[in-house]
Scaffold this motif. Structure first.
Motif: not given
Length: 243
Positions: A11-19, A43-49, A53-58, A60-66
């Motif tokens: 999904h394009e939004d998912r890719k943009q969030i990760y990037e 947004f929350r749906h895409h972050v959950a995926i 899938d092991g791309y991001l961690t969260e 306390d509201g802060v996202l990081s590369v996993s």
């Protein structure tokens, strides 16, 4: 084709969030959502995926590369106190500067390409279906004085191997910084399932070759006349260590 165009997040939004997170190292989730103008529910749906899938961690509201990176380590020798720690996105310019300063000595060709790549991509860490990339840095008074970098393409036949570069600014050598960086990089590689780490150097870089040999690395092959440096042909020494 740009690197981002090769990713397949479904999904394009998912890719943009990760990037966005990858480019910034860490990012506040609300900031990402507002900046990218994605509706909160989607947004929350895409972050959950991405987390599943092991791309991001969260946290306390802060996202990081996993990527499991470990803790900061402090060392204090008679001559210098330094810290070995996982690199952060704000270290990018310091790492690029350190790599290019070492590469100016003319004998670390692989490192030159690493500096160009991260400078062009404006991102340090990668963790996706195409590649993983990790950096640790050595700092003195919060200034980057050395690095160790590991890069591993996510290809089944090469999934057990990673390429490593390591270097220390000339004025900070002979204090054990390079050895600690190398140890930290190999420790990370081993804990993440890599079985073999390798790198190449021109045969003229005897300091690097002897340094690696002293740490148990072996020469696997020599490619004759692989480099042309200052008009002279120079062999490439291909070295590796099994974990």
């Amino acid at each position: 084709m740009e690197f981002s165009e090769k990713l397949e997040f479904g999904h394009e939004d998912r890719k943009q969030i990760y990037e966005y997170v990858e480019r910034h190292g860490t990012a506040d989730a609300d900031e990402v959502q507002e900046t990218l103008r994605i509706d909160p529910g989607g947004f929350r749906h895409h972050v959950a995926i991405l987390r599943r899938d092991g791309y991001l961690t969260e946290d306390d509201g802060v996202l990081s590369v996993s990527l499991e990176t470990g803790a900061e380590e402090e060392y204090d020798t008679e001559d210098v106190a330094f810290v070995i720690r996982p690199a952060r996105q704000e270290d990018l310019s310091g790492i690029v500067g350190a790599i290019r300063q070492v590469a100016e000595e003319g004998t670390y060709i692989v490192a030159e390409s690493v500096a160009d790549e991260i400078d062009h991509q404006d991102a340090l860490l990668r963790h996706n279906e195409l590649e993983s990339r990790m950096f640790f840095v050595a700092t003195v008074d919060d200034e980057v004085v050395g690095w160790v970098h590991l890069h591993a393409p996510e290809i089944d036949k090469l999934s057990h191997t990673a390429e490593l570069t390591v270097g220390v600014l000339e004025e900070y050598r002979s204090h054990g910084i390079g050895s600690h960086l190398l140890e930290r990089g190999l420790e990370w590689a081993g804990s993440n399932g890599y079985e073999k780490v390798y790198q190449s150097a021109p045969s003229t870089n005897q300091n690097a070759i002897e340094f690696l040999e002293a740490h148990g690395w072996e020469t696997e092959a020599v490619r004759e006349d692989h480099y042309k440096m200052n008009g002279d042909y120079v062999d490439e020494v291909m070295m590796a260590v099994k974990l």
